[in-house]
Design a protein around this motif. Structure first.
Motif, PDB file in Angstrom:
ATOM      1  N   CYS A  31       0.999  -1.360   0.270  1.00  0.00           N
ATOM      2  CA  CYS A  31      -0.125   0.052   0.210  1.00  0.00           C
ATOM      3  C   CYS A  31       0.780   1.307   0.135  1.00  0.00           C
ATOM      4  CB  CYS A  31      -1.039  -0.018   1.104  1.00  0.00           C
ATOM      5  SG  CYS A  31      -2.190  -1.386   1.161  1.00  0.00           S
TER       6      CYS A  31
ATOM      7  N   TRP B 122      -1.654   4.515  -3.982  1.00  0.00           N
ATOM      8  CA  TRP B 122      -2.756   5.374  -3.582  1.00  0.00           C
ATOM      9  C   TRP B 122      -3.052   6.725  -4.465  1.00  0.00           C
ATOM     10  CZ3 TRP B 122      -6.737   4.887   0.425  1.00  0.00           C
ATOM     11  CH2 TRP B 122      -7.277   5.943   0.633  1.00  0.00           C
TER      12      TRP B 122
ATOM     13  N   LEU C 121      -3.508   2.803  -8.274  1.00  0.00           N
ATOM     14  CA  LEU C 121      -4.479   2.232  -8.030  1.00  0.00           C
ATOM     15  C   LEU C 121      -6.018   3.007  -8.454  1.00  0.00           C
ATOM     16  CD1 LEU C 121      -4.169   0.596  -4.870  1.00  0.00           C
ATOM     17  CD2 LEU C 121      -5.296  -0.438  -6.667  1.00  0.00           C
ATOM     18  N   PRO C 122      -5.937   4.437  -8.638  1.00  0.00           N
ATOM     19  CA  PRO C 122      -7.050   4.841  -9.297  1.00  0.00           C
ATOM     20  C   PRO C 122      -7.138   4.713 -10.634  1.00  0.00           C
ATOM     21  CG  PRO C 122      -5.986   6.613  -8.014  1.00  0.00           C
ATOM     22  CD  PRO C 122      -5.068   5.374  -7.973  1.00  0.00           C
TER      23      PRO C 122
ATOM     24  N   ALA D 109      -8.190   0.576 -10.805  1.00  0.00           N
ATOM     25  CA  ALA D 109      -9.478   0.425 -10.416  1.00  0.00           C
ATOM     26  C   ALA D 109     -10.676   1.102 -11.442  1.00  0.00           C
ATOM     27  CB  ALA D 109      -9.833   1.105  -8.902  1.00  0.00           C
TER      28      ALA D 109
ATOM     29  N   VAL E  61      -9.649  -5.202  -9.756  1.00  0.00           N
ATOM     30  CA  VAL E  61      -9.128  -5.143  -8.623  1.00  0.00           C
ATOM     31  C   VAL E  61      -9.631  -6.162  -7.475  1.00  0.00           C
ATOM     32  CG1 VAL E  61      -7.905  -3.950  -6.565  1.00  0.00           C
ATOM     33  CG2 VAL E  61      -7.837  -3.023  -8.793  1.00  0.00           C
TER      34      VAL E  61
ATOM     35  N   PHE F 110      -7.381   1.017   1.721  1.00  0.00           N
ATOM     36  CA  PHE F 110      -7.137   1.024   0.315  1.00  0.00           C
ATOM     37  C   PHE F 110      -8.479   0.124  -0.139  1.00  0.00           C
ATOM     38  CE2 PHE F 110      -3.206   2.701   0.952  1.00  0.00           C
ATOM     39  CZ  PHE F 110      -2.324   2.940  -0.019  1.00  0.00           C
TER      40      PHE F 110
ATOM     41  N   ARG G 200     -11.507   2.214  -0.850  1.00  0.00           N
ATOM     42  CA  ARG G 200     -11.538   3.260  -1.764  1.00  0.00           C
ATOM     43  C   ARG G 200     -11.720   2.512  -3.123  1.00  0.00           C
ATOM     44  NH1 ARG G 200      -6.624   7.791  -3.214  1.00  0.00           N
ATOM     45  NH2 ARG G 200      -7.903   8.565  -4.844  1.00  0.00           N
ATOM     46  N   PHE G 201     -10.780   1.474  -3.201  1.00  0.00           N
ATOM     47  CA  PHE G 201     -10.536   1.028  -4.558  1.00  0.00           C
ATOM     48  C   PHE G 201     -11.377  -0.324  -5.016  1.00  0.00           C
ATOM     49  CE2 PHE G 201      -6.630   3.546  -3.470  1.00  0.00           C
ATOM     50  CZ  PHE G 201      -6.798   4.323  -4.713  1.00  0.00           C
TER      51      PHE G 201
END
Length: 319
Positions: A6, A11, A15-16, A19, A26, A40, A43-44
Motif C-alpha cells: 500500500c 494510492w 490504483l485509481p 480500479a 482489483v 485501500f 476506496r479502490f
C-alpha cells in the motif's frame, strides 16, 4: 488484479487507474498492516488481505501490481512469477543486473508478462521526439542531458531508508538513466558517477553520472532528493537540439510541448493531455493478452539494472 503493498504511489496514481480501467478488476489488496489494506480496499475495491503471500495464493488473481520498496521488489516479483502471476512492478525492479536477468528468464519460462513501471515511456511526447530524430531534424545524435530532482521528503519516507534500498539513484536517478538507455541503446557504459551521501541515514541524496555510447555520444545525468523540482531532458545533435521540459511527471491535464531548435530558429510541437499511468495499464493488459511489445519489458529490464549497479560501483571507487 492483486496488489502487493500500500505505497503512496499506489494510492495517488496507480490504483485509481487500475480500479477504473475497463479491462481490470482489483480483487485483492495486500498489506502487512491490516488497517491500511482495509482503507485501500474501501476506496479502490477488492478484498483487504493481510500479508502478500495470501494475495498470491488466491486463485482469482491473474496478475499483481508490486509497489514495494526497491529492496523488496525483486523477491516478491520472483514469488509472484513462481505463483504464475503476471507482474507489473514499480521501479526499480531490481538493483542488480543478475537479478533482473533471472526474473526476465523466469517470466519467459513461465509464460508470464513482466513489466517495470517507467510510466513516462508511455507518454506520446517521446514519440514526437522519436519522429524528429528519425526525420533527421537535429542530424546525428551527439549528447543527452537529463535531470530529475525533487524537493525534500519527510524523514520517514522510504527514500531515506537504506535498509529498503532508498536513495536518490534508485528513487529518482533511474529516470535519467532510463532516458539514456532509450536513446542510446544497451551499449552504454558508466564513465563517471558521483553520489552525495547523507551522514545520518547513509543514503545518497543527490548525484550525477556520465555515460558513453559505443559511437562516442555521451549522456550527462543529474538527480536529487533535496532540490528544487526539475524534470527535463535535452538531446543535442550535429545540426540542432530537442528539449523536453516536463519529461517524467506531466499531469494528466498538462499539454506537453516538445521544442526543436535548429539554424537559429525554434519550433514547438504541442502534445495533447495524456494520462500516462492509464497507458501503462493498457500496455500491461495487451502484453498479457497478445504479447504486444512495450518499452516497459524485455531485455531493457537487465540493461537498466546494469546501469544502476555500475553507477553505484563507479561512485564508490570515486571515478
Amino acid at each position: 488484479m492483486g496488489v502487493l503493498g500500500c505505497a503512496d504511489i499506489a494510492w495517488r496514481r496507480m490504483l485509481p487507474v487500475l480500479a477504473g480501467h475497463p479491462c481490470v478488476e482489483v480483487v485483492a489488496i495486500g498489506s502487512r498492516d491490516a488497517a491500511k489494506a482495509a482503507a485501500f480496499a474501501r476506496r479502490f475495491g477488492g478484498a483487504p488481505v493481510t500479508g502478500y503471500e495470501a494475495v498470491l495464493d488466491r486463485s482469482d488473481v491473474d496478475a499483481v501490481y508490486v509497489p514495494l520498496p526497491p529492496a523488496l521488489n525483486a523477491d516478491w516479483t520472483r514469488r509472484a512469477l513462481e505463483a504464475d502471476k503476471h507482474v507489473l512492478s514499480e521501479k526499480p525492479l531490481t538493483v542488480t543486473a543478475r537479478q533482473a536477468s533471472e526474473l526476465y528468464e523466469l517470466a519467459r519460462a513461465r509464460g508470464r508478462a513482466l513489466f517495470e513501471n517507467y510510466m513516462f515511456l508511455c507518454h506520446p511526447q517521446h514519440q514526437v521526439v522519436d519522429d524528429l530524430l528519425a526525420a533527421g531534424r537535429i542530424g546525428e545524435l551527439r549528447s543527452l542531458t537529463a535531470e530529475f530532482t525533487i524537493p525534500g521528503k519527510p524523514a520517514d519516507d522510504i527514500r531515506h531508508r537504506r535498509d529498503l534500498g532508498g536513495g536518490a539513484l534508485t528513487g529518482i536517478g533511474v529516470y535519467p538513466l532510463r532516458t539514456a538507455l532509450r536513446y542510446f541503446g544497451p551499449g552504454l557504459e558508466v564513465a563517471g558517477a558521483y553520489l552525495k551521501q547523507d551522514p545520518h541515514t547513509g543514503v545518497d541524496t543527490g548525484g550525477a553520472a556520465l555515460l558513453t555510447a559505443p559511437d562516442g555520444a555521451v549522456a550527462h545525468l543529474g538527480f536529487g532528493l533535496e532540490h528544487a523540482y526539475r524534470c527535463r531532458y535535452e538531446l543535442t545533435g550535429s545540426r540542432g537540439r530537442i528539449i523536453v521540459p516536463r519529461a517524467y511527471t506531466p499531469p494528466a491535464d498538462h499539454t506537453a510541448v516538445v521544442h526543436l531548435e535548429r539554424d537559429g530558429s525554434s519550433e514547438e510541437f504541442p502534445v495533447p493531455p495524456h494520462e500516462q499511468f492509464s497507458s501503462v495499464v493498457t500496455a500491461f493488459v495487451e502484453g498479457i493478452r497478445s504479447g504486444a511489445p512495450s518499452p516497459l519489458t524485455g531485455r531493457a529490464l537487465a540493461d537498466q539494472a546494469r546501469l544502476v549497479e555500475e553507477s553505484y560501483a563507479v561512485a564508490r571507487r570515486g571515478d
